[in-house]
Design a protein around this motif. Structure first.
Motif, mmCIF file in Angstrom:
data_model
loop_
_atom_site.group_PDB
_atom_site.id
_atom_site.type_symbol
_atom_site.label_atom_id
_atom_site.label_comp_id
_atom_site.label_asym_id
_atom_site.label_seq_id
_atom_site.Cartn_x
_atom_site.Cartn_y
_atom_site.Cartn_z
ATOM 1 N N TYR A 1 0.566 1.559 10.579
ATOM 2 C CA TYR A 1 0.955 0.411 9.747
ATOM 3 C C TYR A 1 -0.264 -0.415 9.356
ATOM 4 O O TYR A 1 -0.435 -0.779 8.190
ATOM 5 C CB TYR A 1 1.974 -0.442 10.503
ATOM 6 N N GLU A 2 -1.116 -0.730 10.321
ATOM 7 C CA GLU A 2 -2.306 -1.542 10.058
ATOM 8 C C GLU A 2 -3.239 -0.859 9.064
ATOM 9 O O GLU A 2 -3.840 -1.528 8.214
ATOM 10 C CB GLU A 2 -3.028 -1.859 11.360
ATOM 11 N N ASN A 3 -3.330 0.463 9.132
ATOM 12 C CA ASN A 3 -4.149 1.195 8.166
ATOM 13 C C ASN A 3 -3.592 1.040 6.752
ATOM 14 O O ASN A 3 -4.337 0.805 5.802
ATOM 15 C CB ASN A 3 -4.238 2.676 8.546
ATOM 16 N N LEU A 4 -2.278 1.143 6.599
ATOM 17 C CA LEU A 4 -1.650 0.974 5.278
ATOM 18 C C LEU A 4 -1.831 -0.452 4.769
ATOM 19 O O LEU A 4 -2.117 -0.663 3.586
ATOM 20 C CB LEU A 4 -0.166 1.323 5.351
ATOM 21 N N GLU A 5 -1.679 -1.424 5.651
ATOM 22 C CA GLU A 5 -1.848 -2.825 5.270
ATOM 23 C C GLU A 5 -3.297 -3.122 4.871
ATOM 24 O O GLU A 5 -3.539 -3.835 3.894
ATOM 25 C CB GLU A 5 -1.435 -3.738 6.426
ATOM 26 N N LYS A 6 -4.245 -2.592 5.616
ATOM 27 C CA LYS A 6 -5.665 -2.821 5.338
ATOM 28 C C LYS A 6 -6.039 -2.305 3.954
ATOM 29 O O LYS A 6 -6.820 -2.927 3.234
ATOM 30 C CB LYS A 6 -6.521 -2.145 6.414
ATOM 31 N N GLN A 7 -5.445 -1.178 3.567
ATOM 32 C CA GLN A 7 -5.734 -0.589 2.256
ATOM 33 C C GLN A 7 -4.851 -1.156 1.151
ATOM 34 O O GLN A 7 -4.961 -0.755 0.005
ATOM 35 C CB GLN A 7 -5.553 0.931 2.333
ATOM 36 N N LYS A 8 -3.951 -2.067 1.520
ATOM 37 C CA LYS A 8 -3.068 -2.734 0.567
ATOM 38 C C LYS A 8 -2.167 -1.765 -0.204
ATOM 39 O O LYS A 8 -2.049 -1.819 -1.426
ATOM 40 C CB LYS A 8 -3.867 -3.608 -0.390
ATOM 41 N N TRP A 9 -1.513 -0.870 0.539
ATOM 42 C CA TRP A 9 -0.505 -0.013 -0.072
ATOM 43 C C TRP A 9 0.651 -0.908 -0.510
ATOM 44 O O TRP A 9 1.170 -1.681 0.281
ATOM 45 C CB TRP A 9 0.008 1.023 0.929
ATOM 46 N N THR A 10 1.068 -0.797 -1.748
ATOM 47 C CA THR A 10 2.191 -1.601 -2.245
ATOM 48 C C THR A 10 3.508 -0.951 -1.821
ATOM 49 O O THR A 10 3.549 0.237 -1.486
ATOM 50 C CB THR A 10 2.151 -1.712 -3.777
ATOM 51 N N SER A 11 4.565 -1.712 -1.873
ATOM 52 C CA SER A 11 5.874 -1.163 -1.510
ATOM 53 C C SER A 11 6.289 -0.050 -2.473
ATOM 54 O O SER A 11 6.918 0.923 -2.070
ATOM 55 C CB SER A 11 6.933 -2.256 -1.449
ATOM 56 N N SER A 12 5.896 -0.159 -3.735
ATOM 57 C CA SER A 12 6.237 0.915 -4.684
ATOM 58 C C SER A 12 5.457 2.192 -4.378
ATOM 59 O O SER A 12 5.996 3.295 -4.499
ATOM 60 C CB SER A 12 6.005 0.470 -6.127
ATOM 61 N N ASN A 13 4.197 2.053 -3.954
ATOM 62 C CA ASN A 13 3.424 3.240 -3.567
ATOM 63 C C ASN A 13 3.978 3.862 -2.291
ATOM 64 O O ASN A 13 3.983 5.083 -2.141
ATOM 65 C CB ASN A 13 1.949 2.895 -3.384
ATOM 66 N N LEU A 14 4.445 3.039 -1.367
ATOM 67 C CA LEU A 14 5.051 3.565 -0.146
ATOM 68 C C LEU A 14 6.348 4.300 -0.459
ATOM 69 O O LEU A 14 6.636 5.346 0.131
ATOM 70 C CB LEU A 14 5.301 2.441 0.856
ATOM 71 N N GLU A 15 7.114 3.792 -1.411
ATOM 72 C CA GLU A 15 8.339 4.475 -1.819
ATOM 73 C C GLU A 15 7.997 5.812 -2.484
ATOM 74 O O GLU A 15 8.667 6.819 -2.247
ATOM 75 C CB GLU A 15 9.163 3.600 -2.757
ATOM 76 N N LYS A 16 6.945 5.842 -3.298
ATOM 77 C CA LYS A 16 6.510 7.105 -3.910
ATOM 78 C C LYS A 16 6.026 8.079 -2.844
ATOM 79 O O LYS A 16 6.258 9.287 -2.944
ATOM 80 C CB LYS A 16 5.408 6.846 -4.937
ATOM 81 N N LEU A 17 5.337 7.563 -1.824
ATOM 82 C CA LEU A 17 4.898 8.408 -0.711
ATOM 83 C C LEU A 17 6.108 9.046 -0.045
ATOM 84 O O LEU A 17 6.147 10.259 0.179
ATOM 85 C CB LEU A 17 4.103 7.569 0.301
#
Length: 120
Positions: free
Chosen positions: A39-55
């Motif tokens: 989670y902290e890695n995703l937050e540090k890189q500023k993954w958006t909620s839309s990019n997480l949904e695409k992931l």
């Protein structure tokens, strides 16, 4: 049915990564603290909620789509933490399992938490 491919030719992956264990004394792969690091890695890189949904969607679509999506995200300097999972396949561990589907589901429940409110 003659045109059907032999399913043994397909690499199998597991999109479930459960059950998470929150015990301080547990040292297996389902340790909750591992999910916090991801989670902290995703937050540090500023993954958006839309990019997480695409992931999440690309995980479901399959390996080729996942590799294409991760390549696009890498060009935007957004990567999945390979050090935590210790695998040659991005987003999966050595057993071909991914914690990211569960993590994205959990993050969607807690996306409005302030820093420090994430359970440690």
């Amino acid at each position: 049915m003659e045109d059907a491919k032999d399913y043994d030719d397909f690499e199998e992956y597991n999109l479930l990564y459960r059950p998470w264990c929150v015990s301080e004394n547990y040292y297996g792969k389902y340790k909750w603290n591992q999910s916090i690091k991801l989670y902290e890695n995703l937050e540090k890189q500023k993954w958006t909620s839309s990019n997480l949904e695409k992931l999440r969607q690309n995980y479901i679509l399959g390996g080729k789509e996942m590799k294409n999506f991760l390549g696009k995200m890498k060009s935007r300097k957004k990567t999945l933490d390979e050090n935590i999972l210790n695998s040659d396949t991005p987003g999966f561990d050595e057993d071909r399992m991914t914690p990211y589907i569960d993590l994205i589901e959990i993050m969607s429940l807690y996306e409005n938490l302030d820093e420090g409110d994430w359970v440690k």
